[in-house]
Design an enzyme around this catalytic site. Structure first.
Site, PDB file in Angstrom:
ATOM      1  N   HIS A  53      49.725 103.158  38.222  1.00  0.00           N
ATOM      2  CA  HIS A  53      50.455 104.200  37.509  1.00  0.00           C
ATOM      3  C   HIS A  53      51.888 104.334  38.024  1.00  0.00           C
ATOM      4  CE1 HIS A  53      50.225 107.729  34.823  1.00  0.00           C
ATOM      5  NE2 HIS A  53      51.190 108.195  35.597  1.00  0.00           N
ATOM      6  N   HIS A  99      47.992 110.353  28.638  1.00  0.00           N
ATOM      7  CA  HIS A  99      47.069 111.152  29.436  1.00  0.00           C
ATOM      8  C   HIS A  99      45.650 110.817  29.006  1.00  0.00           C
ATOM      9  CE1 HIS A  99      47.901 114.888  32.090  1.00  0.00           C
ATOM     10  NE2 HIS A  99      48.446 113.817  32.603  1.00  0.00           N
TER      11      HIS A  99
END
Ligand SMILES: Nc1ncnc2c1ncn2[C@@H]1O[C@H](COP(=O)(O)OP(=O)(O)O)[C@@H](O)[C@H]1O
Ligand SMILES: [Mg+2]
Lengths: 770, 235, 88, 88
Positions: A53, A99
């Site tokens: 990430h 998300h």
């Protein structure tokens, strides 16, 4: 300084290292870097910063191949958001963010906090958010898992709505697809757009040795610890157990942060500001320092916490939402506090900028973390994996449409059309976007329901247009073409709205990159995106990578969502898909083809995913878009809509029923010598349905002829609530347009409304109803 | 003529109100801060839409207790013109300045769309620029817009001519289908017995520009201005 | 003294309760038998320091009148229990 | 038998509770002394016909798991009392 492990810290074992998602080689790198064993806290720091990430381990080499420059690009990749010049001294910041994993676990909060995060990325650039879009993928709304999907859809939509509505940013568009491949691993991508004066652009750097570092906003709790690493691992039964405390969104605090941050930035009291996003305090502070080429020294006990007994490890990695890190100018803390106080926000000075280049964390004076900042941020090893296409897909692609036998029901040519209009992926998304405030801030010229959203820029005659697009099935069948088409369609949607496409933010949603077949999809799709962005002159100014999107059945469809922003020079050029007046001429741009591969028709009518993605010629596409934009600017075009999922017939229907309460009839004739299915429902690229006044028709046709774009008169717009009629050589569809509208607008409500899940969502209880 | 727009923490239509007042009335317009006790000598007040304090308890409940609400109340008692839109309407009800209450939409969903409103009466100070029975197209955007009150209260309200707008069909018919949130008797906007305080859920400030699809909200601002010019406010 | 105040706010009898109605329908939909009227309200827990239980009571009621309950549409009741003096 | 079921749903310990935070702030601004932590949850009252109190209990818990409470973010408890057989 000597780093002392804290009493009670677990010993660093091979298992612990592995639990932190670090390979033995990566761990060795850490040992060499520090010249000693890391403390538990340091291990946490590395695991976050070197996660997929934050570290883009498996994607960086690929991302480097994307075009990022153009004269109008003010800020490319690497900042909180990209920024482009939109003329008259104005600039637009925009970024997309995923998300996915949080939303799979807790759809309402997962989606809400996704919106919160992307808004902060935009306003920390100095821009006031003016619009949000969302790109969603779920499993099927029919069939065995429909209950679960309803629960996810209802929760995600309410989460996005409640958050954006409360902060007061209009949600103006997006896209949504339903396909079994997303079962258990939905995709939730949110894109935010902000507006500022060029000179208001600020970047998130920690400069000026001695400048105080302040923590602003919500107190830190144990929320979402290791969200970053969590987001970088496959969803399994265990991950459910490993699940960190769910992040809860607080849109009210966000609204205060938004106003206060913009005031702070304009005040000149600060040098940098950044959202504490994924990997919270760690990533924000290290990244700001790295950009400034400085170091930071933070006293962890100064960070305001929500719960007693939090360790440095927890405080550093917490992903509590609605927090910001501010680097103030030395001696200006009080001014900063005054501005925040007005908005009922607190700020604590937790450390200062140093010239050591080191990342230092203390707990009551004792150093618990000391890491050279630069390698921590940029030293994350990156990998170019081997990619190999899965032979099953090679074979799927070779399927030949002529093998297809029509279904019994297709005796009635209208049956397939109604089937497609009732298909949730094609049907109206009104059920969704009526839960979003799309008109607050009074700039929304075109909201949800057309090819792209349009927002006026007050004080000018200009506007911007925005869209998100990606057909994951195309990318699945042919990653390279799929990448090309995602970009081409986004640009086409902008042009259909009267805009000149300007720049891209992309969200690469893929499976586990360690699987050669997935890495192949990733690298090929990126190659296609890069090529299309180059030809269409829409550089990539930023984006987000979300890998490990898998469920027990395997990887999701590779889904590189393209968010694109364009500029409309004069508000008079704004165009929508809705047919204008009775008697207007309907013109088809582009060429109908014999393609059926990867079409919604194949899936919805024949339950098949096969064939090759439609072919696309970027030069043809470019010519089409250029000519169409010219025609629109010359004021000749009354409506424009590109053909997409469902092909020509569905696109024509969408133009006719765009005004739900007063759909208009239309009659067209297609002479093409093609079988009905590909002609009506094939998804051949680079086609647009436009309409213009009868009087202008010849000029329009001449214009396109002169530009070398195929264009032909195919019919005329009928009366309100008239007939919807398509005549081809082999088939005639002739039905009341109201029937078309009813099917299109009821498809999702009839699957969602009045069900228990609806209630659970309304109660915010969000419980899975089997 | 001077117009004030109150900003509460979480207000998000204050800017739209401000712009509308500015551009439609070309009137001096100022923001007023929830924490202040100063109305800066305005002639009329807008309580804008939004989510004051997140609407985390009941919509408008916390804001209705803000310091500035004392001045707002006094201003209204002295005959000053007060318009509450959406969250502003909720605040006025919570503050007891308007009868009734606004609860969760019957659908339990947030509802954002353009609705039709029937003008129930054409009277100063708020609707003189409209015709009785005129149908307006105005956006709504709310999750708690279901207006309720005890029946006798509603009867009284109707008797006093307190109902100013009702949700209706495009042709003006008052039907259940046209009611977007389940409000009693399709009520979309009401005024107090003093006829100087208006509350409505729809957003007239979002309907003042052809470009955005409707100009039907302009009449409300015009009416208000006419009244102020005709009878300069006491405050 | 530390008290734990629990306030229960419910829609007044006869006042429309969309959430209650919806839950009622949903539970029946889910096949639950014997479901009658359903009402959905709010539960508010407050850690309150006060000199005496009466004072806590009295203060809690004031909170309800001023903020926590809407007199037009809601009824409320207050329960106060003394808190065990154990550290959190 | 007629039972009155009362279900109390509250945010799980340690999870952020913006509603509670807002109410806490408001009460303090209103000048209420001694206000500590505040949490806001849901109260659900259900008239339930069941053969026995155990059955009512058991059914109520099932309702919570399926519809009324969110296992990820909320805790709940169930209270069942027998209802006086007076007509409503
Ligand atoms: N999740 C969503 N949120 C808001 N609007 C949406 C969403 N999904 C689709 N829409 C809107 O519905 C319309 C049709 O979407 P889509 O079929 O993707 O258009 P296109 O095929 O032209 O890209 C668009 O205006 C889009 O903005
Ligand atoms: Mg399109």
């Amino acid at each position: 300084m000597s780093v002392t492990p804290r009493p009670g810290d677990p010993a660093i074992t091979a298992e612990l290292v592995e639990d932190h998602g670090l390979s033995t080689d990566e761990y060795q790198l850490i040992l060499d870097l520090l010249g000693r064993e890391p403390t538990y806290t340091e291990l946490g720091v590395f695991s976050a910063m070197w996660s997929e990430h934050c570290g883009y381990k498996n994607s960086k080499p690929l991302l480097r191949t994307l075009p990022t420059k153009a004269p109008w690009v003010l800020q490319g990749p690497g900042e909180n958001a990209g920024v482009i010049d939109v003329g008259e001294g104005l600039a637009v910041a925009f970024k997309i963010e995923s998300h996915n994993h949080p939303s799979a676990v807790e759809p309402y909060q997962g989606a809400a906090t996704g919106v919160g995060g992307i808004l902060r990325d935009v306003f920390t650039m100095g821009a006031r958010p003016i619009a949000v879009l969302n790109s969603l993928r779920f499993g099927e709304l029919d069939g065995p898992s429909a209950g679960r999907v309803r629960y996810l859809l209802a929760g995600v939509v309410k989460g996005i709505g409640d958050y954006g509505n409360c902060v007061g940013i209009p949600t103006v568009g997006g896209e949504i697809y339903f396909d079994a491949s997303y079962e258990g691993n939905p995709l939730v991508n949110a894109m935010a757009i902000g507006l500022m004066k060029r000179e208001e652009l600020i970047t998130a750097v920690a400069e000026g040795v001695g400048n105080p570092i302040m923590a602003v906003g919500s107190k830190t709790g144990r929320d979402g610890i290791h969200g970053a690493t969590f987001a970088s691992a496959e969803l399994t039964e265990e991950s459910e157990a490993k699940r960190p405390m769910v992040q809860v969104g607080d849109p009210f605090t966000e609204k205060l942060l938004l106003e206060a941050s913009l005031e702070l930035i304009r005040s000149g009291h600060i040098v940098g500001i950044q959202d504490m996003g994924a990997a919270g305090l760690v990533s924000s502070s290290t990244e700001m320092a790295a950009r400034g080429g400085t170091g930071v020294d933070i006293e962890i006990s100064k960070v305001p916490v929500r719960e007693p007994g939090m360790t440095p490890y927890e405080i550093l990695l917490s992903e509590t939402q609605e927090r910001m890190l501010v680097v103030a100018k030395e001696g200006r803390e009080e001014e900063v506090r005054a501005i925040l106080g007005r908005w009922e926000l607190d700020a604590e000075t937790i450390g200062h900028v140093t010239d050591t280049g080191n990342y230092v964390i203390r707990e009551n004076g004792a150093v618990v973390v000391e890491i050279p900042g630069e390698p921590l941020v940029d030293g994350c090893p990156t990998y170019t994996r081997e990619g190999r296409e899965n032979p099953r897909i090679t074979e799927l692609r070779s399927w030949n449409p002529s093998e297809l036998r029509p279904r019994e029901e297709e005796q009635d040519p209208a049956w397939a059309l109604f089937t497609l209009l009732d298909d949730p992926t094609i049907a109206s998304k009104r059920w969704i976007h009526e839960q979003y405030d799309s008109t607050v801030r009074t700039n929304t010229v075109v909201g949800p329901g057309s090819d792209a959203a349009v927002l006026r820029l007050r004080g000018t005659r200009r506007a911007i247009a925005a869209t998100t697009d990606c057909n994951g099935r195309y990318v699945y069948l042919n990653p390279y073409r799929g990448g090309l088409i995602a970009v081409a369609e986004a640009a086409r949607n902008l042009v259909c709205s009267g805009a000149l496409p300007r720049a891209v933010t992309d969200n690469l949603n893929f499976g586990n990159p360690l699987k050669p077949e997935v890495y192949h999809q990733l690298s090929e799709a990126v190659r296609g995106i890069g090529e299309a962005c180059t030809v269409l002159e829409t550089p990539v100014t930023g984006g987000n990578v979300s890998l490990y999107n898998e469920n027990p059945a395997g990887a999701i469809y590779p889904t590189p969502t393209i968010g694109m922003v364009g500029v409309i020079e004069d508000i008079d050029h704004v165009t929508t898909l809705a047919f204008g007046e009775e008697g207007d001429t309907v013109i088809l741009l582009g060429r109908n083809t014999d393609e059926l591969g990867g079409s919604e028709y194949l899936k919805a009518v024949h339950g098949m995913v096969a064939g090759d993605a439609p072919a696309i010629d970027l030069q043809e596409e470019r010519k089409l878009q250029g000519a169409l934009l010219e025609a629109i600017r010359s004021g000749l075009i009354r409506s424009a809509h590109d053909t997409a999922e469902g092909g020509f017939a569905v696109a024509l229907a969408e133009c006719a029923i765009a005004r739900a309460d007063s759909p208009v009839g239309v009659e067209v004739e297609l002479e093409d010598d093609l079988p009905p299915a590909p002609l009506l429902y094939g998804e051949g690229q680079s086609r647009v349905i436009v309409s213009c006044s009868e009087a202008d028709a010849d000029r329009v046709l001449a214009h396109f002829a002169a530009s070398g774009v195929e264009a032909r008169r195919i019919g005329r717009v009928g009366e309100v609530k008239g007939r919807f009629r398509i005549v081809t050589r082999e088939a005639v569809i002739d039905v009341p347009v109201e029937a078309i509208a009813r099917t299109y607008y009821d498809a999702i409500p009839r699957r969602m409304d009045g069900r228990p899940i609806d209630v659970a969502t309304a109660l915010d209880s969000e419980v899975f109803v089997p | 003529m001077k117009i004030g727009v109150v900003t509460f923490p979480g207000s998000n239509c204050d800017y739209d109100c401000y712009k509308a007042a500015r551009e439609v009335l070309e009137a001096e317009t100022v923001y007023l801060w929830h924490g202040d006790h100063d109305l800066k000598g305005v002639d009329a007040l807008f309580l804008p839409g939004g989510f004051s304090y997140g609407d985390y308890l009941r919509a408008g409940s916390i804001a209705s207790l803000s310091p500035i609400m004392n001045e707002v109340r006094a201003f209204a008692d002295a005959g000053g013109l007060v318009v509450g839109i959406c969250n502003g309407f909720q605040i006025l009800c919570e503050a007891g300045m308007l009868p009734g209450a606004l609860i969760r939409n019957r659908s339990l969903k947030f509802s954002s769309k353009v609705v039709h409103l029937r003008v129930q009466q054409s009277v100063a100070p708020f609707t003189s620029a409209y015709e009785v029975g005129q149908v307006l197209r105005v956006p709504i955007a709310h999750g708690e817009g279901c207006y309720i009150a005890p029946d006798e209260e509603l009867d009284l309200l109707e008797a006093e001519g307190g109902v100013i707008f009702r949700y209706c069909e495009a042709d003006g018919r008052i039907t259940e289908a046209a009611n977007p949130n389940g409000s009693a008797r399709n009520i979309a906007g009401i005024i107090n017995s003093g006829r100087n305080v208006l509350g409505m859920m729809p957003h007239p400030e979002r309907a003042v520009d052809e470009l955005l699809g409707s100009v039907d909200g302009i009449g409300l601002f015009r009416s208000l201005a006419e009244h102020l010019v005709a009878s300069p406010s006491s405050s | 003294m530390a008290y734990q105040v629990e306030i229960r706010v419910v829609p007044r009898q006869g006042i429309l309760d969309p959430q209650g109605k919806a839950v009622e329908g949903a539970l029946t939909n889910l096949g639950f038998a014997g479901v009658g009227e359903v009402h959905v309200g709010r539960l508010i827990r407050i850690d309150l320091d006060a000199a005496s239980i009466e004072e806590a009571q009295e203060r809690a009621h004031k909170m309800c009148r001023q903020l926590l309950a809407n007199p037009v549409t809601e009824d409320y009741d207050v329960q106060v229990i003394e808190q065990a003096e154990t550290a959190p």
